[in-house]
Design an enzyme around this catalytic site. Structure first.
Site, mmCIF file in Angstrom:
data_model
loop_
_atom_site.group_PDB
_atom_site.id
_atom_site.type_symbol
_atom_site.label_atom_id
_atom_site.label_comp_id
_atom_site.label_asym_id
_atom_site.label_seq_id
_atom_site.Cartn_x
_atom_site.Cartn_y
_atom_site.Cartn_z
ATOM 1 N N ASP A 8 0.941 -1.020 -0.084
ATOM 2 C CA ASP A 8 0.028 -0.090 0.045
ATOM 3 C C ASP A 8 0.865 1.162 0.109
ATOM 4 O O ASP A 8 1.609 1.543 0.965
ATOM 5 C CB ASP A 8 -1.026 0.066 1.207
ATOM 6 C CG ASP A 8 -2.109 1.165 1.224
ATOM 7 O OD1 ASP A 8 -2.099 1.656 0.298
ATOM 8 O OD2 ASP A 8 -2.717 1.128 2.312
ATOM 9 N N ASP A 104 -2.814 2.608 -6.009
ATOM 10 C CA ASP A 104 -1.791 2.417 -5.010
ATOM 11 C C ASP A 104 -1.796 1.302 -3.973
ATOM 12 O O ASP A 104 -1.000 1.591 -3.088
ATOM 13 C CB ASP A 104 -2.001 4.020 -4.096
ATOM 14 C CG ASP A 104 -3.485 3.701 -3.347
ATOM 15 O OD1 ASP A 104 -4.225 2.978 -3.856
ATOM 16 O OD2 ASP A 104 -3.506 4.644 -2.271
ATOM 17 N N GLU A 105 -2.269 0.089 -4.238
ATOM 18 C CA GLU A 105 -2.485 -0.932 -3.560
ATOM 19 C C GLU A 105 -2.567 -2.221 -4.290
ATOM 20 O O GLU A 105 -3.146 -2.231 -5.454
ATOM 21 C CB GLU A 105 -3.405 -0.833 -2.259
ATOM 22 C CG GLU A 105 -4.925 -0.914 -2.712
ATOM 23 C CD GLU A 105 -5.701 -0.845 -1.411
ATOM 24 O OE1 GLU A 105 -5.214 -1.773 -0.557
ATOM 25 O OE2 GLU A 105 -6.851 -0.238 -1.499
#
Length: 365
Positions: A8, A104-105
């Site tokens: 993350d 983003d993850e």
């Protein structure tokens, strides 16, 4: 036993802005809507979080909490996508079993990996080091034997941290876990659980399966298994796009049906262009309205014949408007989403799958 990593990125959009603008570093940065608009916060830096600012908060409220924050409203989303691509390229150096959840993850299954490294912990450390080296950004990681625990673990030592939960440690880890940390527990569910005396994973473990089903319906089995560290979901590398849509936060509350029709038609026109690009057709149309009091309502209709043209969309959506209080209660948001998609190219990976009414950032900007 699987070896799962959840990566993350830390305060992703805000961190990219701080990287691109050295003068922003060490200062509270808020990426999202303008303070004088009805937009909301997309992401904020850790310096801004000290003031109580968080994602999805109205930008006007964020401004009240921290008037001297730097509000980034004229964002360049292509920068975020490019960094996301660089990060994903690093993931693929270790495994093809990568399941992106957003820009983003992502989950990674490194049980078998290209580095032939038996240690998921060492792989996670290498990935974080490469992200820092190639993007000048930090990422946090959770490492465990299933997706649920890995995702929760990645949030424990943010920013720039790593948390490893082995099978032997899992029960103790879950027992001490605040109930709000369980995936799927929002404010409403958290309040209900606390009314039942469920504050932690240990409290949740006291309930039998049938009790949780009676209390929480189809979510009952998930809560039962999660409390016991059971999650058999696989890391799915191929995302099939499930819906295409748009939503827009209005500059002012409206009740005029002609204006509502005009705005919905503009949204439908945009969706037709996207559907054409994907060579997709849909069978279900969903209308979303949010009233002035922030209450959201969705209404859907499914057709036997696939459709994608703007007027075809409007024919279905307009029939749903009468099933809401549009025209009676002031509206602050309108949205359309198409699902039950078919077509040669509609399964292309979309890094915004986690956003409702994909392909829109109107709710943020």
């Amino acid at each position: 036993m699987k070896k799962i990593i959840h990566i993350d990125m830390d305060a992703f959009f805000a961190s990219v802005e701080q990287r691109n603008h050295p003068e922003y570093r060490g200062k509270p940065v808020v990426v999202g809507g303008r303070p004088d608009s009805r937009g909301v916060v997309s992401t904020c830096s850790y310096e801004a979080r000290v003031y109580g600012i968080h994602s999805a908060m109205p930008s006007a409220q964020a401004y009240k909490l921290c008037p001297h924050a730097i509000f980034v409203c004229d964002h360049n989303f292509s920068d975020y996508k490019e960094v996301s691509r660089q990060v994903r390229d690093i993931f693929y150096e270790y495994t093809d079993l990568v399941e992106p959840l957003s820009l983003d993850e992502a989950y990674l299954d490194v049980t078998q990996n290209k580095a032939d490294n038996p240690s998921a912990t060492l792989i996670a450390q290498e990935i974080r080091a490469k992200i820092k080296d190639r993007t000048d950004l930090t990422a946090s990681a959770g490492v465990s034997y299933n997706k649920f625990i890995a995702k929760v673990a990645s949030d424990f030592r943010k920013p720039d941290g790593i948390t490893v939960v082995t099978p032997d440690e899992a029960q103790d880890f879950i027992s001490r876990l605040p109930i709000r940390k369980f995936w799927g527990v929002g404010k409403v569910t958290e309040k209900r659980m606390k009314e039942l005396g469920i504050e932690t994973g240990a409290d949740l473990q006291k309930f039998e399966l049938y009790e949780l089903i009676e209390l929480f319906g189809k979510s009952g089995p998930y809560f039962y298994n999660a409390a016991r560290g059971i999650d058999n979901r696989q890391v799915e590398p191929d995302h099939i796009r499930k819906s295409i849509g748009r939503e827009t936060t209005l500059k002012r509350d409206i009740t005029d049906l002609e204006e509502i029709y005009r705005i919905l038609k503009e949204i439908a026109d945009d969706i037709e262009q996207t559907m054409t690009g994907y060579k997709a057709k849909a069978q279900t149309a969903t209308l979303k309205v949010k009233y002035h009091d922030f209450q959201s309502v969705t209404r859907s209709v499914t057709s036997d014949q696939p459709f994608f043209r703007s007027q075809e969309i409007m024919n279905r959506i307009w029939s749903l408007v009468s099933k809401t209080d549009a025209g009676k209660k002031p509206l602050r948001l309108l949205g359309i989403s198409l699902s039950a998609l078919s077509g040669k190219d509609f399964g292309e990976y979309d890094p915004q799958l986690h956003l409702p009414f994909e392909e829109t950032l109107d709710k943020f900007f």
